[in-house]
Design a protein around this motif. Structure first.
Motif, mmCIF file in Angstrom:
data_model
loop_
_atom_site.group_PDB
_atom_site.id
_atom_site.type_symbol
_atom_site.label_atom_id
_atom_site.label_comp_id
_atom_site.label_asym_id
_atom_site.label_seq_id
_atom_site.Cartn_x
_atom_site.Cartn_y
_atom_site.Cartn_z
ATOM 1 N N SER A 28 -14.474 56.348 -7.829
ATOM 2 C CA SER A 28 -15.247 55.264 -8.433
ATOM 3 C C SER A 28 -15.857 54.321 -7.390
ATOM 4 O O SER A 28 -16.830 53.640 -7.682
ATOM 5 N N TYR A 29 -15.312 54.290 -6.195
ATOM 6 C CA TYR A 29 -15.851 53.423 -5.141
ATOM 7 C C TYR A 29 -17.158 53.953 -4.557
ATOM 8 O O TYR A 29 -17.892 53.211 -3.918
ATOM 9 N N GLN A 30 -17.459 55.229 -4.785
ATOM 10 C CA GLN A 30 -18.656 55.825 -4.224
ATOM 11 C C GLN A 30 -19.889 55.363 -4.980
ATOM 12 O O GLN A 30 -19.881 55.243 -6.204
ATOM 13 N N ARG A 31 -20.936 55.128 -4.243
ATOM 14 C CA ARG A 31 -22.214 54.736 -4.846
ATOM 15 C C ARG A 31 -22.960 55.982 -5.320
ATOM 16 O O ARG A 31 -22.975 56.994 -4.633
ATOM 17 N N PRO A 32 -23.586 55.909 -6.466
ATOM 18 C CA PRO A 32 -24.402 57.054 -6.918
ATOM 19 C C PRO A 32 -25.545 57.282 -5.940
ATOM 20 O O PRO A 32 -26.108 56.338 -5.401
ATOM 21 N N ARG A 33 -25.909 58.518 -5.753
ATOM 22 C CA ARG A 33 -27.023 58.840 -4.844
ATOM 23 C C ARG A 33 -28.316 58.895 -5.571
ATOM 24 O O ARG A 33 -28.485 59.228 -6.644
#
Length: 152
Positions: free
Chosen positions: A147-152
């Motif tokens: 969940s910490y990852q930013r959408p690309r």
């Protein structure tokens, strides 16, 4: 303080290491009446038929040189590694520990320390799995979290 510990490496696939996935997985899938998909679309169905112990044993049994780890070997090194992490953290007065490992090893650790709590869990690359150790017990707080990852 950074410490490397080989006990947290991925499973040792013996003479299959560095070979195409299909060489190792095709016979195992076939034994379950399935066809190996290199895209891993049927991995969940496969793992419903075989648990980690059975998969590791089948890999070992199919390894032409017999070099692949057995599940008892995997279990022993991961348990010993985790116990050392706990012992060192306690000797330092407690606190947080960051442990970086591989998806298969992480799933094996969860199966060993928290049986049944992470069944059918996916551990994507760079995901976070959070455990709490307190009073001799492990608690799973999150598994495979991205969940910490930013959408690309």
């Amino acid at each position: 303080m950074l410490q490397e510990d080989e006990r947290f490496r991925e499973w040792n696939y013996g003479s299959f290491e560095g070979r195409p996935d299909a060489e190792m997985w095709t016979p195992l899938f076939r034994q379950q009446g399935m066809v190996f998909d290199p895209g891993w679309s049927n991995w969940t169905a496969f793992t419903h038929k075989m648990d980690d112990r059975a998969i590791a044993q089948a890999i070992h049994d199919n390894d032409p040189r017999g070099w692949a780890e057995t599940y008892p070997q995997i279990e022993a090194r991961l348990r010993a590694g985790m116990q050392d992490v706990v012992n060192k953290a306690q000797a330092a007065g407690g606190g947080n520990v960051l442990l970086v490992s591989h998806g298969g090893a992480i799933l094996s650790i969860l199966a060993l320390l928290l049986p049944g709590q992470a069944t059918n869990t996916d551990i994507p690359n760079s995901s976070i799995t959070l455990l709490r150790y307190q009073d001799g017990q492990y608690q799973l707080l999150k598994a495979g979290d991205v969940s910490y990852q930013r959408p690309r």
